[in-house]
Scaffold this active site. Structure first.
Site, PDB file in Angstrom:
ATOM      1  N   HIS A  66       8.707  -4.898  -6.688  1.00  0.00           N
ATOM      2  CA  HIS A  66       8.998  -3.587  -7.236  1.00  0.00           C
ATOM      3  C   HIS A  66       8.602  -2.562  -6.140  1.00  0.00           C
ATOM      4  O   HIS A  66       7.999  -2.862  -5.193  1.00  0.00           O
ATOM      5  CB  HIS A  66       7.924  -3.375  -8.556  1.00  0.00           C
ATOM      6  CG  HIS A  66       7.952  -1.418  -8.912  1.00  0.00           C
ATOM      7  ND1 HIS A  66       9.941  -1.019  -9.026  1.00  0.00           N
ATOM      8  CD2 HIS A  66       7.026  -1.137  -9.274  1.00  0.00           C
ATOM      9  CE1 HIS A  66       8.943   0.685  -9.169  1.00  0.00           C
ATOM     10  NE2 HIS A  66       7.730   0.893  -9.189  1.00  0.00           N
ATOM     11  N   ASN A 115      10.384   4.704  -4.948  1.00  0.00           N
ATOM     12  CA  ASN A 115      10.182   4.404  -5.962  1.00  0.00           C
ATOM     13  C   ASN A 115      11.016   5.045  -6.811  1.00  0.00           C
ATOM     14  O   ASN A 115      10.680   5.962  -7.467  1.00  0.00           O
ATOM     15  CB  ASN A 115       8.065   4.793  -6.593  1.00  0.00           C
ATOM     16  CG  ASN A 115       8.861   3.901  -7.587  1.00  0.00           C
ATOM     17  OD1 ASN A 115       9.127   3.316  -8.639  1.00  0.00           O
ATOM     18  ND2 ASN A 115       6.783   3.517  -7.955  1.00  0.00           N
ATOM     19  N   CYS A 119       7.642   1.546 -14.821  1.00  0.00           N
ATOM     20  CA  CYS A 119       8.316   0.982 -13.860  1.00  0.00           C
ATOM     21  C   CYS A 119       8.295  -0.840 -13.566  1.00  0.00           C
ATOM     22  O   CYS A 119       8.829  -1.856 -12.909  1.00  0.00           O
ATOM     23  CB  CYS A 119       7.204   0.538 -12.189  1.00  0.00           C
ATOM     24  SG  CYS A 119       7.653   2.570 -11.847  1.00  0.00           S
TER      25      CYS A 119
HETATM   26  N1  COA Z   1       0.749  14.413   1.618  1.00  0.00           N
HETATM   27  C1  COA Z   1      -0.670  14.955   2.218  1.00  0.00           C
HETATM   28  N2  COA Z   1      -1.883  14.742   1.835  1.00  0.00           N
HETATM   29  C2  COA Z   1      -1.862  13.886   0.935  1.00  0.00           C
HETATM   30  C3  COA Z   1      -0.711  13.933  -0.173  1.00  0.00           C
HETATM   31  C4  COA Z   1       0.704  13.840   0.172  1.00  0.00           C
HETATM   32  N3  COA Z   1       1.675  14.007  -0.111  1.00  0.00           N
HETATM   33  N4  COA Z   1      -0.662  12.676  -1.353  1.00  0.00           N
HETATM   34  C5  COA Z   1      -2.134  12.956  -1.488  1.00  0.00           C
HETATM   35  N5  COA Z   1      -3.113  14.236  -0.474  1.00  0.00           N
HETATM   36  C6  COA Z   1      -4.274  13.836   0.258  1.00  0.00           C
HETATM   37  C7  COA Z   1      -5.603  13.735  -1.013  1.00  0.00           C
HETATM   38  O1  COA Z   1      -4.941  15.452  -1.954  1.00  0.00           O
HETATM   39  C8  COA Z   1      -6.652  12.996  -0.293  1.00  0.00           C
HETATM   40  O2  COA Z   1      -6.944  14.131   0.874  1.00  0.00           O
HETATM   41  P1  COA Z   1      -8.754  15.016   0.006  1.00  0.00           P
HETATM   42  O3  COA Z   1      -9.333  13.680   1.031  1.00  0.00           O
HETATM   43  O4  COA Z   1      -8.592  15.770   0.928  1.00  0.00           O
HETATM   44  O5  COA Z   1      -8.897  14.903  -1.211  1.00  0.00           O
HETATM   45  C9  COA Z   1      -6.180  12.303   0.875  1.00  0.00           C
HETATM   46  O6  COA Z   1      -4.442  12.577   1.485  1.00  0.00           O
HETATM   47  C10 COA Z   1      -6.492  10.500   0.016  1.00  0.00           C
HETATM   48  O7  COA Z   1      -5.823  10.642  -0.842  1.00  0.00           O
HETATM   49  P2  COA Z   1      -5.672   9.475  -1.552  1.00  0.00           P
HETATM   50  O8  COA Z   1      -4.938   9.394  -3.131  1.00  0.00           O
HETATM   51  O9  COA Z   1      -6.974   8.623  -1.841  1.00  0.00           O
HETATM   52  O10 COA Z   1      -4.807   8.764  -0.515  1.00  0.00           O
HETATM   53  P3  COA Z   1      -4.559   6.934  -1.304  1.00  0.00           P
HETATM   54  O11 COA Z   1      -4.883   6.565   0.258  1.00  0.00           O
HETATM   55  O12 COA Z   1      -5.033   6.324  -2.045  1.00  0.00           O
HETATM   56  O13 COA Z   1      -2.862   7.390  -1.008  1.00  0.00           O
HETATM   57  C11 COA Z   1      -1.512   7.231  -2.520  1.00  0.00           C
HETATM   58  C12 COA Z   1      -2.503   7.531  -2.623  1.00  0.00           C
HETATM   59  C13 COA Z   1      -0.835   7.756  -4.310  1.00  0.00           C
HETATM   60  C14 COA Z   1      -0.378   6.451  -1.580  1.00  0.00           C
HETATM   61  C15 COA Z   1      -1.683   5.444  -3.070  1.00  0.00           C
HETATM   62  O14 COA Z   1      -3.023   5.713  -3.967  1.00  0.00           O
HETATM   63  C16 COA Z   1      -0.351   4.537  -3.798  1.00  0.00           C
HETATM   64  O15 COA Z   1       0.567   4.585  -3.134  1.00  0.00           O
HETATM   65  N6  COA Z   1      -1.328   4.663  -5.082  1.00  0.00           N
HETATM   66  C17 COA Z   1      -0.080   3.722  -5.968  1.00  0.00           C
HETATM   67  C18 COA Z   1       0.533   4.480  -6.358  1.00  0.00           C
HETATM   68  C19 COA Z   1       1.857   4.170  -6.986  1.00  0.00           C
HETATM   69  O16 COA Z   1       2.215   3.540  -6.443  1.00  0.00           O
HETATM   70  N7  COA Z   1       2.695   4.625  -8.321  1.00  0.00           N
HETATM   71  C20 COA Z   1       2.901   4.634  -8.828  1.00  0.00           C
HETATM   72  C21 COA Z   1       3.571   3.070  -9.478  1.00  0.00           C
HETATM   73  S1  COA Z   1       4.152   1.941 -10.264  1.00  0.00           S
END
Ligand code: COA
Length: 331
Positions: free
Chosen positions: A258, A288, A118
């Site tokens: 980004h 993304n 990315c």
């Molecule tokens: N739909 C519904 N629920 C989802 C889900 C989805 N698509 N993806 C994950 N969950 C659930 C998880 O399983 C978790 O459930 P649990 O509490 O029962 O285990 C809950 O939602 C919370 O998950 P968590 O990973 O803590 O959520 P978060 O607030 O951290 O959000 C992201 C997850 C991925 C959106 C966030 O961490 C993020 O944006 N991270 C950066 C990722 C990124 O930008 N990557 C590319 C970089 S170039």
């Protein structure tokens, strides 16, 4: 070019391309346990574009390049450097850049790919800028292009909902001492690149030509860890970029981040004290698109004529590696 005057890289054209197929969050609800509300609240993403079967990264890149050439009003034969930032090349080799070169009818010049996930477009801009500054090329076509959907594990709702496909392209030209209306240097003012391979596990694919011959692997991500690194590392590279140019945050006219997550983008804007209308956001519609996200955002902003000559435009990105970087441009 005046002998003795160090050239700078000036953006002379932008282009982009998005595949025809739009997949809304609701369309994903039938195939995985997720919801439009969850995705919008956590990421700001509402939809993504997905390449058609048989539509390759080079097809997207060529379409974006044609748009950039038309925007600049130049012919492909004037380009002497093609850099494609991609994590999803058509083939393991040769470089997708050589397919783009051939597709545009070019028969000369330098062409290669850059792999920084990315952060790839910021890396590619820095590399092209260095080629232009030392005089090894005059006109560079810098592309970010991805069919990232092909690396997704559609049974992993934690990562699959985040990504999309697309391509953006920027044409850079070496100009001797370019200035804006107030006599300030314009073009790329500085680039800042970083990597720390200790964090490979945070965001990677579980395969590749050397480790799993015959299988490219799928995306594995620790979302929370990536989020934490993003906030910390983007803040520090933006501080570094502003300090290098003796710019206060208030002197940034546009943030073109980004496009990974709306919450990360808003956090960076708040840190810089930038109002929302000064931040280019496409993540809601594009999701993304990895290396394509910044050039697609530049394409959108320039089509809407949002940047004025002399504006300070700040690009920043983080991605797998981990890699991260920033680029400061006076438009
Ligand atoms: N739909 C519904 N629920 C989802 C889900 C989805 N698509 N993806 C994950 N969950 C659930 C998880 O399983 C978790 O459930 P649990 O509490 O029962 O285990 C809950 O939602 C919370 O998950 P968590 O990973 O803590 O959520 P978060 O607030 O951290 O959000 C992201 C997850 C991925 C959106 C966030 O961490 C993020 O944006 N991270 C950066 C990722 C990124 O930008 N990557 C590319 C970089 S170039």
């Amino acid at each position: 070019m005046n002998p003795g005057t160090a050239p700078r890289s000036v953006v002379i054209g932008c282009g982009g391309y998005l595949p025809a197929k739009v997949v809304a969050n609701r369309d994903l609800e039938s195939s995985m346990e997720t919801s439009d509300d969850w995705i919008v609240e956590r990421t700001g993403i509402r939809q993504r574009y997905i390449a058609a079967d048989g539509e390759l990264t080079s097809d997207l890149a060529i379409a974006a390049s044609r748009a950039a050439l038309a925007d600049a009003g130049i012919d492909a034969s004037e380009v002497d450097l093609v850099v494609v930032a991609t994590t999803t090349p058509d083939q393991t080799f040769p470089a997708t850049a050589t397919r783009v070169q051939a597709g545009l009818g070019m028969v000369a010049g330098i062409a290669f790919d850059v792999q920084a996930v990315c952060s790839g477009f910021v890396y590619a801009m820095a590399i092209a800028d260095n080629f232009l500054r030392v005089g090894q090329a005059r006109t560079a076509l810098v592309i970010g292009a991805e069919t990232f959907s092909r690396l997704l594990d559609w049974s992993d709702r934690g990562s699959a909902v985040l990504f999309g496909d697309g391509a953006g392209a920027v044409l850079l030209r070496a100009e001797a001492d370019p200035r804006d209306g107030q006599g300030r240097p314009r073009g790329i003012l500085s680039t800042h690149l970083h990597a720390d391979g200790r964090f490979n596990e945070a965001l990677h694919t579980d395969g590749g030509p050397s480790s799993t011959p015959g299988r490219v692997g799928v995306v594995k991500m620790n979302g929370r860890e990536v989020f934490r690194h993003a906030v910390e590392k983007l803040s520090s590279v933006v501080e570094e970029a502003l300090a290098a140019n003796a710019l206060a945050p208030s002197q940034v006219d546009w943030l073109v981040p980004h496009q990974a997550n709306r919450r990360i983008i808003d956090g960076m804007a708040r840190k810089l004290g930038l109002p929302p209308e000064r931040v280019v956001v496409t993540v809601d519609r594009h999701a993304n698109t990895s290396a394509a996200s910044i050039p697609l955002a530049l394409w959108e902003a320039t089509r809407e004529r949002r940047f004025a000559r002399g504006d300070v435009v700040l690009l920043e990105a983080i991605g797998g590696g981990l890699t991260w970087g920033a680029c400061v441009i006076r438009w």
